[in-house]
Design a protein around this motif. Structure first.
Motif, PDB file in Angstrom:
ATOM      1  N   TRP A  75     -15.507 -18.070 -47.003  1.00  9.44           N
ATOM      2  CA  TRP A  75     -15.877 -16.795 -47.590  1.00  9.44           C
ATOM      3  C   TRP A  75     -16.943 -16.738 -48.935  1.00  9.44           C
ATOM      4  O   TRP A  75     -18.405 -16.912 -48.993  1.00  9.44           O
ATOM      5  CB  TRP A  75     -15.254 -15.521 -47.682  1.00  9.44           C
ATOM      6  N   GLN A 107     -24.807  -7.738 -49.179  1.00 13.16           N
ATOM      7  CA  GLN A 107     -25.057  -8.649 -49.922  1.00 13.16           C
ATOM      8  C   GLN A 107     -26.326  -8.277 -50.980  1.00 13.16           C
ATOM      9  O   GLN A 107     -25.880  -9.047 -52.079  1.00 13.16           O
ATOM     10  CB  GLN A 107     -25.431 -10.229 -49.218  1.00 13.16           C
ATOM     11  N   SER A 155     -23.931  -9.164 -41.100  1.00 12.81           N
ATOM     12  CA  SER A 155     -23.201  -9.377 -42.323  1.00 12.81           C
ATOM     13  C   SER A 155     -24.221  -8.969 -43.256  1.00 12.81           C
ATOM     14  O   SER A 155     -24.744  -9.622 -44.707  1.00 12.81           O
ATOM     15  CB  SER A 155     -23.623 -10.237 -43.038  1.00 12.81           C
ATOM     16  N   ASN A 195     -21.016 -17.000 -48.364  1.00  7.68           N
ATOM     17  CA  ASN A 195     -21.710 -15.915 -48.665  1.00  7.68           C
ATOM     18  C   ASN A 195     -21.703 -16.143 -49.827  1.00  7.68           C
ATOM     19  O   ASN A 195     -23.220 -14.953 -49.961  1.00  7.68           O
ATOM     20  CB  ASN A 195     -19.935 -14.783 -49.390  1.00  7.68           C
ATOM     21  N   GLY A 240     -19.527 -10.789 -41.568  1.00  3.24           N
ATOM     22  CA  GLY A 240     -18.085 -11.761 -41.442  1.00  3.24           C
ATOM     23  C   GLY A 240     -17.842 -12.566 -40.376  1.00  3.24           C
ATOM     24  O   GLY A 240     -16.817 -13.669 -40.645  1.00  3.24           O
ATOM     25  N   THR A 281     -23.150 -14.981 -45.609  1.00  7.81           N
ATOM     26  CA  THR A 281     -22.556 -13.869 -44.690  1.00  7.81           C
ATOM     27  C   THR A 281     -21.123 -12.966 -46.158  1.00  7.81           C
ATOM     28  O   THR A 281     -21.719 -13.332 -46.652  1.00  7.81           O
ATOM     29  CB  THR A 281     -20.819 -14.704 -43.919  1.00  7.81           C
ATOM     30  N   GLN A 282     -21.057 -11.833 -45.635  1.00  5.65           N
ATOM     31  CA  GLN A 282     -20.508 -10.965 -46.083  1.00  5.65           C
ATOM     32  C   GLN A 282     -19.016 -10.389 -45.131  1.00  5.65           C
ATOM     33  O   GLN A 282     -18.874 -10.032 -44.375  1.00  5.65           O
ATOM     34  CB  GLN A 282     -21.763 -10.179 -47.251  1.00  5.65           C
ATOM     35  N   TYR A 283     -17.804  -9.741 -46.976  1.00  8.83           N
ATOM     36  CA  TYR A 283     -16.756  -9.430 -46.269  1.00  8.83           C
ATOM     37  C   TYR A 283     -17.495  -8.111 -45.857  1.00  8.83           C
ATOM     38  O   TYR A 283     -17.378  -7.326 -47.570  1.00  8.83           O
ATOM     39  CB  TYR A 283     -16.174  -9.750 -47.299  1.00  8.83           C
ATOM     40  N   ARG A 321     -22.862 -15.551 -57.380  1.00 13.71           N
ATOM     41  CA  ARG A 321     -23.726 -14.705 -56.002  1.00 13.71           C
ATOM     42  C   ARG A 321     -24.546 -14.386 -56.681  1.00 13.71           C
ATOM     43  O   ARG A 321     -25.168 -14.402 -57.738  1.00 13.71           O
ATOM     44  CB  ARG A 321     -22.722 -13.633 -55.643  1.00 13.71           C
TER      45      ARG A 321
END
Ligand SMILES: NC(=O)c1ccc[n+]([C@@H]2O[C@H](COP(=O)([O-])OP(=O)(O)OC[C@H]3O[C@@H](n4cnc5c(N)ncnc54)[C@H](O)[C@@H]3O)[C@@H](O)[C@H]2O)c1
Length: 670
Positions: A194, A136, A161, A198, A182, A203-205, A76
């Protein structure tokens, strides 16, 4: 220069105008695991291109190389270089540079969720659960805080996100921030989606409370576990019988599971908790979350027999495998009143669950070097585990699944855990049998607040206010909810001595709509009179409303609608125009990406009339939306609760279900 600026100046500047020096990561930081290397070469280029959108062209050459390396090393792009140098923590609300208090309150909650004392992987902006992100990357954090510092009370910040899309004109009654985390087109919601999106930075969790800035440290899980254990004992004990000397056998002393022995002590029973990782067990012992450590089975058996005979309240960590405990206690004829499990079976093949008869070290070697052998050993252990539990339940033990996928994985491994119909499990989940019918269906859920002054005296005063409001309500409460009221009065009266605060001055308790509204109103009055400073209200998404999760929060919905997510969406939209200070809606929480949609809110109480109007309107809807849906699903307790609410609130008119006799249906032929 960045370091010459004070905290307020750094917030207001956002992304610095001068490129900060590259940073080394703190050696002692608890780093997030390296994420899956899932992007193609073209997609990696896209990820770097996306990341560079936040920065001026002159920096691109240098940052491109650095971000490509981050992507390679960590999977990431976190943009570590841009992490601010000030200490991340919930400051007093007056310390934030803001044009409106609501924005300052949100900044406080954001920082609390990134405080190293609270957050699991603070360098990677992860608050809990291994993947629960606030933002993120650090550019998103800097920009969002800058927007909040500039925001006026008729503007709304929209966060996609973690990405601050911008400040939009709105109105004083609109939320100051709208958060989505998300949210995917439904067909793109597999776990690898994801990983991919991501990694691309789009996007993110958000987990449940991380991405909504509402996590308050381990206090929430201690309270939820206490309520579960207390109510489970009520199910199994006869009237007047006490939990003292009765055994609650379970496993896991990790992140959430570590709350079990502390909760067992508050619930007044004997907790025996097996943990294969000696370090995890020792850490919980040192923290005072478990009373005794034992690593020898004979000693454990003798100690537990003594605790039973003396009707003790004690928690014991057994360093070893849970299966050995179930089997030995059966041979030794030790009666277990309550049994459960909180090993990490949502993650069975890479260390969430350890096989029996193999040392912890050898298991870790197998995970790395012989994963297929490890998988077989886990499956064999699960079959043995289920067998041992079945022998105890045949003797009268009450066993429940703790939302950790124990029954699911045991069934997949071939364990004897299916009910006769071949569809359901033999044993209920904690929501199906305990939290659902005893709490959520009546509207009781995890209401929480943070004293925005940061003063512990304010927390003491709010504890006292909440206790006195609940006592007053309890005096006129129907029999059905007396026990829940009493549990929470006891909890709040003991809360200070249980030393639960980590990070912000926060408190949690379970209350229904009336309790939440009256406590909030009493806080607002106390703020107006100057007795306490402003208060932020919120809740865990693990509640009566807000979360659609077919195997957890809504597992006791039996009309087929547990696979829909309408309730969560209605909650967040409904809360947003009734006065929430911020709202959030997420895909993916504790049970996994694509498995749950959950929403929540934050609300600042500042002592004003507007705050009183908002709290009354929003809290009433926030809770009763969930009760209405549970009642429509024919849940009797919810039907009772919604009728009571309609009698209290003439403008509330909810559609009620007619219940058909089984006889009529049984005579039908299809
Ligand atoms: N407490 C709750 O309210 C709640 C709610 C929903 C889900 N859960 C679930 O509970 C699980 C645990 O969460 P966590 O954060 O504590 O995870 P964690 O991984 O931090 O802790 C699990 C612990 O279990 C230990 N363990 C694994 N196999 C074992 C075995 N065979 N015998 C003894 N110990 C063993 C591990 O060493 C680890 O320390 C997760 O699946 C989570 O989703 C908890």
């Amino acid at each position: 220069m960045e370091t010459a600026m004070n905290f307020q100046e750094q917030i207001k500047q956002g992304i610095p105008s001068v490129l900060p020096q590259a940073k080394a990561y703190p050696a002692d930081a608890n780093r997030a695991p390296k994420r899956k290397d899932i992007l193609s070469v073209d997609e990696k280029q896209l990820a770097v291109r996306n990341a560079l959108r936040y920065f001026p062209k002159e920096w691109h050459q240098e940052l491109a190389v650095e971000f490509a390396k981050e992507l390679k090393d960590f999977g990431r792009i976190y943009m570590y270089r841009f992490k601010p140098s000030y200490h991340m923590q919930a400051r007093s609300i007056s310390d934030y540079p803001a044009k409106c208090q609501q924005a300052a309150a949100i900044m406080l909650m954001v920082e609390n969720n990134l405080d190293p004392a609270v957050a699991q992987h603070p360098e990677e902006l992860i608050t809990y659960g291994g993947n629960g992100a606030v933002f993120q990357n650090w550019a998103q954090y800097l920009l969002a805080m800058k927007y909040l510092s500039e925001m006026e009370s008729d503007q709304t910040l929209h966060l996609y996100s973690g990405h601050p899309m911008g400040l939009f004109p709105s109105s004083e009654d609109a939320p100051r921030v709208v958060v989505t985390n998300g949210m995917m087109i439904p067909n793109y919601s597999q776990p690898d989606d994801w990983e991919k999106f991501n990694a691309l930075g789009v996007t993110q969790y958000g987990q449940m409370t991380a991405g909504s800035f509402m996590y308050i440290g381990p206090q929430g899980i201690v309270h939820g576990t206490t309520i579960t254990v207390m109510n489970a004992f009520r199910k199994v004990l006869s009237k007047g019988e006490k939990p003292q000397g009765k055994i609650f056998l379970t496993a896991g002393l990790g992140g959430m599971s570590g709350a079990q022995p502390k909760a067992g002590n508050i619930a007044n029973c004997v907790t025996v908790c097996a943990e294969v990782n000696a370090n995890a067990a020792t850490k919980r012992h040192q923290q005072g979350w478990v009373d005794e450590l034992i690593d020898n089975m004979d000693e454990l058996v003798a100690r537990v027999k003594a605790a039973q005979a003396n009707e003790e309240v004690v928690s014991i960590a057994y360093i070893g495998n849970i299966v050995d405990v179930w089997e030995s206690f059966y041979e030794q004829e030790i009666f277990i009143h309550l049994g459960s499990d909180q090993t990490s079976l949502h993650n069975p093949w890479s260390g969430g669950y350890y096989p029996v008869d193999i040392s912890y070290e050898e298991s870790n070697r197998l995970i790395r070097e012989e994963p297929e052998v490890f998988k077989t050993k886990v499956q064999e252990t699960l079959v043995r585990h289920a067998e041992a539990v079945n022998k105890h339940t045949a003797r009268g033990t009450y066993f429940f699944d703790y939302g950790n996928a124990f029954l699911l994985e045991a069934s997949r491994a071939g364990g004897d855990v299916m009910a006769e119909n071949g569809i359901d499990f033999k044993y209920p989940s904690y929501v199906q049998d305990i939290l659902g019918p005893m709490c959520f269906d009546y509207g009781f859920g995890p209401f929480r607040w943070v004293c925005a002054s940061g003063h512990s005296e304010d927390l003491d005063k709010t504890d006292a206010i909440a206790a006195s409001v609940l006592k007053k309500i309890m005096a006129d409460s129907p029999e059905e909810i007396q026990q829940q009221m009493q549990d929470n009065i006891t909890w709040i009266e003991d809360a200070k001595q249980n030393k639960l605060v980590v990070g912000s001055q926060a408190r949690i308790l379970y209350a229904d709509a009336q309790g939440r509204m009256e406590i909030a109103k009493a806080f607002n009055d106390a703020i107006e009179s100057g007795e306490i400073g402003p208060v932020v209200l919120g809740r865990d998404h693990h509640d009566v409303s807000g979360t659609d999760s077919p195997f957890r929060e809504t597992s006791n919905i039996y009309d087929g609608s547990r696979f829909t997510a309408d309730m969560a969406i209605h909650n967040v939209i409904g809360d947003s125009f009734r006065g929430a200070t911020w709202v959030s809606i997420h895909n993916g929480g504790g049970v996994g990406w694509g498995e749950v949609v959950n929403g929540g809110f934050g609300m600042l109480l500042d002592g004003s009339d507007a705050a009183e109007r908002r709290l009354k309107s929003m809290l009433l809807f926030d809770v009763n939306n969930g009760i209405a849906r549970r009642s429509w699903a024919r849940n009797e307790e919810a039907n009772f609760a919604i009728k009571r609410e309609m009698a209290r609130t003439p403008k509330l008119k909810v559609t009620l279900a007619n219940v058909v006799e089984d006889d009529i249906l049984n005579k039908l032929s299809f």
